[in-house]
Write a protein that holds these residues in place. Structure first.
Motif, PDB file in Angstrom:
ATOM      1  N   HIS A  95       0.851  -1.182   0.000  1.00  0.00           N
ATOM      2  CA  HIS A  95       0.000   0.000   0.000  1.00  0.00           C
ATOM      3  C   HIS A  95       0.894   1.242   0.000  1.00  0.00           C
ATOM      4  O   HIS A  95       1.664   1.432   0.935  1.00  0.00           O
ATOM      5  CB  HIS A  95      -0.903   0.016   1.232  1.00  0.00           C
ATOM      6  N   ARG A  99      -2.344   1.111   5.100  1.00  0.00           N
ATOM      7  CA  ARG A  99      -3.698   0.953   5.629  1.00  0.00           C
ATOM      8  C   ARG A  99      -3.834   1.596   6.998  1.00  0.00           C
ATOM      9  O   ARG A  99      -4.862   2.152   7.334  1.00  0.00           O
ATOM     10  CB  ARG A  99      -4.052  -0.538   5.724  1.00  0.00           C
ATOM     11  N   THR A 105      -7.297  -0.339  -0.211  1.00  0.00           N
ATOM     12  CA  THR A 105      -6.830  -1.445  -1.053  1.00  0.00           C
ATOM     13  C   THR A 105      -7.441  -1.296  -2.432  1.00  0.00           C
ATOM     14  O   THR A 105      -8.327  -2.044  -2.833  1.00  0.00           O
ATOM     15  CB  THR A 105      -7.192  -2.799  -0.413  1.00  0.00           C
TER      16      THR A 105
END
Ligand SMILES: [Zn+2]
Length: 166
Positions: A95, A99, A105
């Motif tokens: 990522h 996150r 996502t």
């Protein structure tokens, strides 16, 4: 981790993460397995199979599972080690905005990274990671430091059968 079968990059790359939901794969000793190929991870690997940071290139798919779960496809870069078994380095989806900081996502926030770089990046954003890397003048790819995991292939996956067989 159990390994059921191996496939070269281009044998599967056009078929995973690209519109198809499932793929049925043959194995040498365990029959066929039907695996999902529409995950965000595989979509990310389909878009780019090289690490965005060090450029290591995924070359080998292994159909693998932990003890109880259904097998899934993992992509590995193969690093030849002089006089030793080749080393396999797992390619992961990273990522860009982690996150833990609200990163989603979605493909615009996902990038392909080898597990070595991904471990180093930790919870930094991609921009912070590159900045820190620049500051520390570290060589991400440098000989034995790239060793993540030693993979001893089962007898049916000798180096020659992987790269010169079928
Ligand atoms: Zn990398």
């Amino acid at each position: 981790m159990r390994t059921y079968a191996s496939f070269l990059l281009n044998d599967l790359l056009p078929l995973v993460g690209h519109g198809q939901n499932k793929l049925t794969l043959p194995t040498p000793h365990d029959g066929e397995f039907t695996v999902p190929v529409n995950s965000s991870r595989l979509e990310c690997l389909h878009r780019n199979h090289s690490c965005v940071t060090c450029g290591k290139e995924g070359a080998l798919w292994l159909l693998q599972s932990h003890t109880t779960e259904h097998p899934h496809l993992n992509l590995y870069a193969v690093q030849p080690m002089h006089g030793e078994d080749d080393e396999l380095i797992l390619m992961t989806q990273d990522h860009r905005v982690p996150r833990s900081r609200g990163g989603k996502t979605t493909q615009d926030n996902l990038q392909t990274m080898c597990s070595y770089c991904n471990n180093k990046k930790g919870s930094s954003s991609q921009e912070e990671f590159l900045l820190n890397k620049e500051l520390s003048k570290e060589h991400v790819v440098s000989g034995k430091n790239t060793r993540i995991q030693r993979y001893c292939p089962p007898a049916m996956f000798t180096r020659s059968s992987l790269f010169h067989g079928k």
